[in-house]
Scaffold this motif. Sequence first.
Motif, mmCIF file in Angstrom:
data_model
loop_
_atom_site.group_PDB
_atom_site.id
_atom_site.type_symbol
_atom_site.label_atom_id
_atom_site.label_comp_id
_atom_site.label_asym_id
_atom_site.label_seq_id
_atom_site.Cartn_x
_atom_site.Cartn_y
_atom_site.Cartn_z
ATOM 1 N N MET A 108 -36.284 15.074 -16.555
ATOM 2 C CA MET A 108 -37.126 13.953 -16.182
ATOM 3 C C MET A 108 -36.858 12.792 -17.125
ATOM 4 O O MET A 108 -36.891 12.962 -18.342
ATOM 5 C CB MET A 108 -38.592 14.394 -16.254
ATOM 6 N N TRP A 153 -38.380 10.070 -18.717
ATOM 7 C CA TRP A 153 -39.730 9.581 -18.977
ATOM 8 C C TRP A 153 -39.771 8.068 -19.145
ATOM 9 O O TRP A 153 -40.768 7.440 -18.799
ATOM 10 C CB TRP A 153 -40.325 10.279 -20.200
ATOM 11 N N TYR A 158 -43.058 9.258 -25.674
ATOM 12 C CA TYR A 158 -42.670 9.826 -24.388
ATOM 13 C C TYR A 158 -41.412 9.159 -23.860
ATOM 14 O O TYR A 158 -40.495 9.825 -23.385
ATOM 15 C CB TYR A 158 -43.785 9.660 -23.343
ATOM 16 N N VAL A 168 -43.263 15.338 -25.085
ATOM 17 C CA VAL A 168 -43.477 15.488 -23.649
ATOM 18 C C VAL A 168 -44.946 15.179 -23.374
ATOM 19 O O VAL A 168 -45.825 15.685 -24.065
ATOM 20 C CB VAL A 168 -43.137 16.927 -23.189
ATOM 21 N N MET A 218 -44.228 19.053 -14.646
ATOM 22 C CA MET A 218 -44.313 19.690 -15.964
ATOM 23 C C MET A 218 -43.675 21.072 -15.958
ATOM 24 O O MET A 218 -43.089 21.487 -16.955
ATOM 25 C CB MET A 218 -45.769 19.769 -16.432
ATOM 26 N N ARG A 237 -41.023 21.935 -14.138
ATOM 27 C CA ARG A 237 -39.573 21.674 -14.234
ATOM 28 C C ARG A 237 -39.184 21.269 -15.648
ATOM 29 O O ARG A 237 -38.170 21.720 -16.177
ATOM 30 C CB ARG A 237 -39.164 20.593 -13.237
ATOM 31 N N THR A 238 -40.006 20.423 -16.260
ATOM 32 C CA THR A 238 -39.726 19.985 -17.629
ATOM 33 C C THR A 238 -39.749 21.172 -18.582
ATOM 34 O O THR A 238 -38.880 21.310 -19.439
ATOM 35 C CB THR A 238 -40.754 18.928 -18.073
ATOM 36 N N LYS A 281 -36.610 23.385 -18.050
ATOM 37 C CA LYS A 281 -35.401 22.730 -18.566
ATOM 38 C C LYS A 281 -35.358 22.800 -20.087
ATOM 39 O O LYS A 281 -34.318 23.081 -20.680
ATOM 40 C CB LYS A 281 -35.339 21.272 -18.108
ATOM 41 N N ARG A 282 -36.502 22.553 -20.733
ATOM 42 C CA ARG A 282 -36.543 22.630 -22.199
ATOM 43 C C ARG A 282 -36.332 24.055 -22.677
ATOM 44 O O ARG A 282 -35.663 24.289 -23.692
ATOM 45 C CB ARG A 282 -37.867 22.078 -22.712
#
Length: 145
Positions: A1, A3, A36, A42, A68, A70-71, A74-75
């Motif tokens: 994402m 941001w 952010y 995040v 969130m 997906r975030t 990914k993290r």
Amino acid sequence: MDWSDFFERTRVAAKVESYSKLAPLLGITDGPIGHYRMGRRVPQVWVVADALRIQGHPEPEKQAIEIMKRTFWKRLAATAMALCLAVGFALPHRAQAAVAGFDKPAVYTLCEMAYPPDLGLCWLRVAMAGPLARLLPAPSVPGQG
């Protein structure tokens, strides 16, 4: 994402000229928006939901949770990859160095189940051959001396 792009779209949708004026609409100060946008932190899910509400998305809470998730994944994947690389670089130069002693004959395991009629229990006897045999104590079965 991305941001930075997300909060830029929110700022434009809110029709404000700066992030310091956008922050009170999101219930935060302008400092976190900078973090952010730079990717240092995040945002919380409620900040994302408020931003989506300002942008005019239907069901902003549901969309915020999906973003969130997906975030998070990914993290987590990036962290796992970094950990794998760190472990890979920490291993010995040659893989054979890590398995010295296991290049001898294959390990054989023989299992025998004994059923003593008086106890009704099952005892397991394991006999091993090969390089692992020296690592284990000699097998013993109760009732057999």
